[in-house]
Design a protein around this motif. Structure first.
Motif, mmCIF file in Angstrom:
data_model
loop_
_atom_site.group_PDB
_atom_site.id
_atom_site.type_symbol
_atom_site.label_atom_id
_atom_site.label_comp_id
_atom_site.label_asym_id
_atom_site.label_seq_id
_atom_site.Cartn_x
_atom_site.Cartn_y
_atom_site.Cartn_z
ATOM 1 N N GLY A 99 43.387 -66.554 37.768
ATOM 2 C CA GLY A 99 42.515 -66.889 38.890
ATOM 3 C C GLY A 99 41.393 -65.908 39.163
ATOM 4 N N GLU A 100 41.708 -64.596 39.118
ATOM 5 C CA GLU A 100 40.684 -63.608 39.471
ATOM 6 C C GLU A 100 39.593 -63.528 38.414
ATOM 7 N N ARG A 101 39.880 -63.925 37.173
ATOM 8 C CA ARG A 101 38.854 -63.950 36.103
ATOM 9 C C ARG A 101 38.028 -65.232 36.248
ATOM 10 N N ILE A 102 38.753 -66.355 36.435
ATOM 11 C CA ILE A 102 38.144 -67.677 36.550
ATOM 12 C C ILE A 102 37.225 -67.772 37.766
ATOM 13 N N ALA A 103 37.561 -67.030 38.827
ATOM 14 C CA ALA A 103 36.724 -67.083 40.044
ATOM 15 C C ALA A 103 35.271 -66.780 39.696
ATOM 16 N N LYS A 104 35.059 -65.811 38.792
ATOM 17 C CA LYS A 104 33.684 -65.428 38.433
ATOM 18 C C LYS A 104 33.037 -66.521 37.587
ATOM 19 N N TYR A 105 33.774 -67.025 36.591
ATOM 20 C CA TYR A 105 33.200 -68.065 35.741
ATOM 21 C C TYR A 105 32.935 -69.341 36.547
ATOM 22 N N ASN A 106 33.844 -69.653 37.470
ATOM 23 C CA ASN A 106 33.625 -70.849 38.285
ATOM 24 C C ASN A 106 32.431 -70.679 39.223
ATOM 25 N N ARG A 107 32.236 -69.484 39.720
ATOM 26 C CA ARG A 107 31.039 -69.213 40.529
ATOM 27 C C ARG A 107 29.770 -69.427 39.680
ATOM 28 N N LEU A 108 29.813 -68.968 38.439
ATOM 29 C CA LEU A 108 28.655 -69.149 37.552
ATOM 30 C C LEU A 108 28.435 -70.629 37.249
ATOM 31 N N LEU A 109 29.533 -71.386 37.099
ATOM 32 C CA LEU A 109 29.384 -72.831 36.880
ATOM 33 C C LEU A 109 28.735 -73.489 38.102
ATOM 34 N N ALA A 110 29.109 -73.020 39.283
ATOM 35 C CA ALA A 110 28.511 -73.580 40.505
ATOM 36 C C ALA A 110 27.024 -73.237 40.576
ATOM 37 N N ILE A 111 26.662 -72.027 40.217
ATOM 38 C CA ILE A 111 25.246 -71.626 40.216
ATOM 39 C C ILE A 111 24.477 -72.469 39.196
ATOM 40 N N ALA A 112 25.076 -72.650 38.005
ATOM 41 C CA ALA A 112 24.417 -73.450 36.957
ATOM 42 C C ALA A 112 24.196 -74.875 37.434
ATOM 43 N N ASP A 113 25.183 -75.401 38.161
ATOM 44 C CA ASP A 113 25.085 -76.779 38.642
ATOM 45 C C ASP A 113 24.012 -76.914 39.717
ATOM 46 N N ALA A 114 23.944 -75.908 40.587
ATOM 47 C CA ALA A 114 22.997 -75.980 41.700
ATOM 48 C C ALA A 114 21.560 -75.737 41.238
ATOM 49 N N ASP A 115 21.391 -74.969 40.160
ATOM 50 C CA ASP A 115 20.039 -74.634 39.692
ATOM 51 C C ASP A 115 19.883 -74.907 38.199
ATOM 52 N N PRO A 116 19.733 -76.176 37.847
ATOM 53 C CA PRO A 116 19.685 -76.546 36.424
ATOM 54 C C PRO A 116 18.509 -75.903 35.686
ATOM 55 N N ALA A 117 17.525 -75.393 36.418
ATOM 56 C CA ALA A 117 16.359 -74.798 35.753
ATOM 57 C C ALA A 117 16.616 -73.373 35.271
ATOM 58 N N LEU A 118 17.717 -72.759 35.712
ATOM 59 C CA LEU A 118 17.983 -71.381 35.279
ATOM 60 C C LEU A 118 18.218 -71.340 33.774
ATOM 61 N N PRO A 119 17.538 -70.457 33.055
ATOM 62 C CA PRO A 119 17.789 -70.351 31.614
ATOM 63 C C PRO A 119 19.145 -69.705 31.354
ATOM 64 N N TYR A 120 19.715 -70.006 30.180
ATOM 65 C CA TYR A 120 20.982 -69.412 29.760
ATOM 66 C C TYR A 120 20.750 -68.524 28.545
ATOM 67 N N GLY A 121 21.453 -67.416 28.500
ATOM 68 C CA GLY A 121 21.482 -66.633 27.266
ATOM 69 C C GLY A 121 21.009 -65.215 27.443
ATOM 70 N N LEU A 122 20.965 -64.511 26.314
ATOM 71 C CA LEU A 122 20.580 -63.103 26.325
ATOM 72 C C LEU A 122 19.181 -62.944 26.879
ATOM 73 N N ALA A 123 18.968 -61.837 27.597
ATOM 74 C CA ALA A 123 17.629 -61.526 28.097
ATOM 75 C C ALA A 123 16.778 -61.075 26.924
ATOM 76 N N GLY A 124 15.489 -61.370 26.977
ATOM 77 C CA GLY A 124 14.587 -60.955 25.895
ATOM 78 C C GLY A 124 14.400 -59.447 25.871
ATOM 79 N N PRO A 125 13.740 -58.922 24.855
ATOM 80 C CA PRO A 125 13.553 -57.493 24.753
ATOM 81 C C PRO A 125 12.638 -56.946 25.864
#
Ligand code: PGA
Ligand code: ZN
Length: 422
Positions: A396-422
């Motif tokens: 649960g304590e690990r999933i809480a973070k990933y689930n929060r990120l899933l909620a952010i991704a769902d709320a803001d579909p325009a956010l890019p995913y992946g490594l930051a550029g140089p």
């Protein structure tokens, strides 16, 4: 203005006491933050207060730290008007006065700091990640999750010497697909471990903890599990990240590294890492050497720094000054970022800024002892780090973070995913 500050002793994911801090403002905002705790800590980390009363929780109680929040910190902060959470962080640093937070306790300080940032975001009518991005002047993005699927070292008795074997879905098209890849490979790994007669019990960060000593044997299993789940091993699909936490298996007497039954010099261990990088899709290597192996870090970076991310955790402890020094010495190429290593969010943002300006990558990290608090998910997105590690896709304590990120991704579909550029 803070009208109420209250800390209470709660439990972390290892059944050890930690703090929850709640904060109420004049305008009626009420927030709560949970404080994490590490097991394989760097020697220069901010110092948490433990009661040392052997009659309670084996000496691990945090009533003294709670008392610091409810007493001295509350008295000092509630009497003043603050313009920002940064000012509150500065006041905490001054009030503590030690540089290591050892007087008030890093656990007390970090709890108040997290609560102050939650409250400031709420007052501004923004989510924590939007607020952090606005304050730091960063471009938000969803990070590549690093799922720690095999736990060893200080996180799992009887497991491998290497502390963390992580899956990094670098090639996933978006964050939800990255989570799916992590969970599907995790399931395939479990099936392979069971079939081979290994334990599938979990370590502190939710990964399996099989009694397999040789890192190469674990890596072989991971590559098989990635393939079983239908993904490509490597940067186009699911890559692997390692955190040996090498300080945990370095012998103080002669500085050799005791791994898999051998006693290796720094250079022999670097050779071993090079062979691993030749054979397996490892893309990131954290704490490959101990924190006091300064020259070794420079040699490791020179040898492998253009093939894998060389990341410092215990060696930098999220300290902007230590990171800046290592940038100058080329002693790594990236830093792990943990708020409770340094003690306040303001200093954490400063460490992130030093990394950005040096062109260094950053990975926001949980601790092996965690609560259900999800601040680090917002920090990773808001600061645009492009990388986070929060354990396996389990517990649960690990999933809480990933689930929060899933909620952010769902709320803001325009956010890019992946490594930051140089
Ligand atoms: P810790 O380990 O939280 O137990 O200190 C995590 C890490 O080494 O990255
Ligand atoms: Zn580490």
């Amino acid at each position: 203005r803070i009208t109420e500050l209250h800390a209470v002793e709660i439990l972390d994911s290892r059944a050890r006491p930690t703090l929850a801090v709640s904060l109420t403002t004049e305008d009626g905002i009420r927030v709560r933050a949970g404080v994490p705790a590490g097991a394989s800590t760097g020697t220069r980390e901010a110092v948490e207060l433990r009661d040392a009363d052997p009659g309670r929780y084996g000496g691990q109680g945090v009533l003294t730290a709670a008392g610091q929040v409810n007493g001295e910190i509350a008295r000092s902060l509630a009497a003043r008007d603050f313009a920002s959470a940064t000012e509150i962080d500065r006041a905490l640093i001054d009030l503590d006065g030690t540089g290591t937070k050892s007087r008030l306790g890093a656990n007390a300080v970090v709890g108040v700091s997290l609560a102050a940032w939650y409250a400031e975001a709420a007052r501004a009518g923004r989510g924590p990640w939007q607020h952090l991005a606005r304050t730091a002047g960063t471009t938000p993005r969803l990070p590549v999750p690093h799922f720690n699927v095999v736990n060893g070292g200080a996180h799992a008795t009887g497991g491998p010497d290497i502390q963390e074997f992580m899956l990094a879905p670098l090639g996933a098209p978006d964050f939800p697909e990255a989570v799916r890849a992590g969970a599907e490979v995790y399931a395939r790994l479990k099936a392979r471990l069971s079939a081979a007669g290994h334990s599938t019990g979990l370590g502190d960060e939710g990964g399996f903890a099989p009694a397999i000593r040789r890192p190469e044997d674990v890596l072989t299993l991971l590559v098989e599990a990635i393939t079983d789940a239908g993904y490509t091993p490597g940067r186009d699909g699911v890559a692997i990240a390692l955190d040996p936490a090498a300080g945990q298996f370095r012998r103080p007497a002669d500085g050799r590294y005791l791994i898999d039954g051998e006693a290796l010099t720094s250079d022999a261990l670097i050779d071993r890492y090079e062979e691993i990088v030749d054979r397996f899709p490892v893309w990131s290597l954290e704490d490959g050497l101990a924190e006091d192996d300064g020259d070794g870090w420079v040699r490791l970076t020179a040898r492998l720094g253009d093939r894998v991310q060389i990341m410092g955790d215990d060696v930098f402890v999220t300290d902007p000054a230590l990171i800046a020094e290592a940038v100058a010495r080329r002693a790594a190429t990236s830093a792990l970022i943990k708020v409770n290593q340094i003690g306040t969010v303001t200093e954490t943002l400063e460490a992130l800024r030093v990394c950005r300006e040096a062109g260094w990558a950053q990975m926001v990290s949980h601790r092996s002892g965690e609560t259900e608090d999800t601040f680090i998910a917002d920090l990773a997105v808001g600061a645009g780090t492009g990388q986070i590690k929060s354990g396996a896709p389990a517990r649960g304590e690990r999933i809480a973070k990933y689930n929060r990120l899933l909620a952010i991704a769902d709320a803001d579909p325009a956010l890019p995913y992946g490594l930051a550029g140089p």
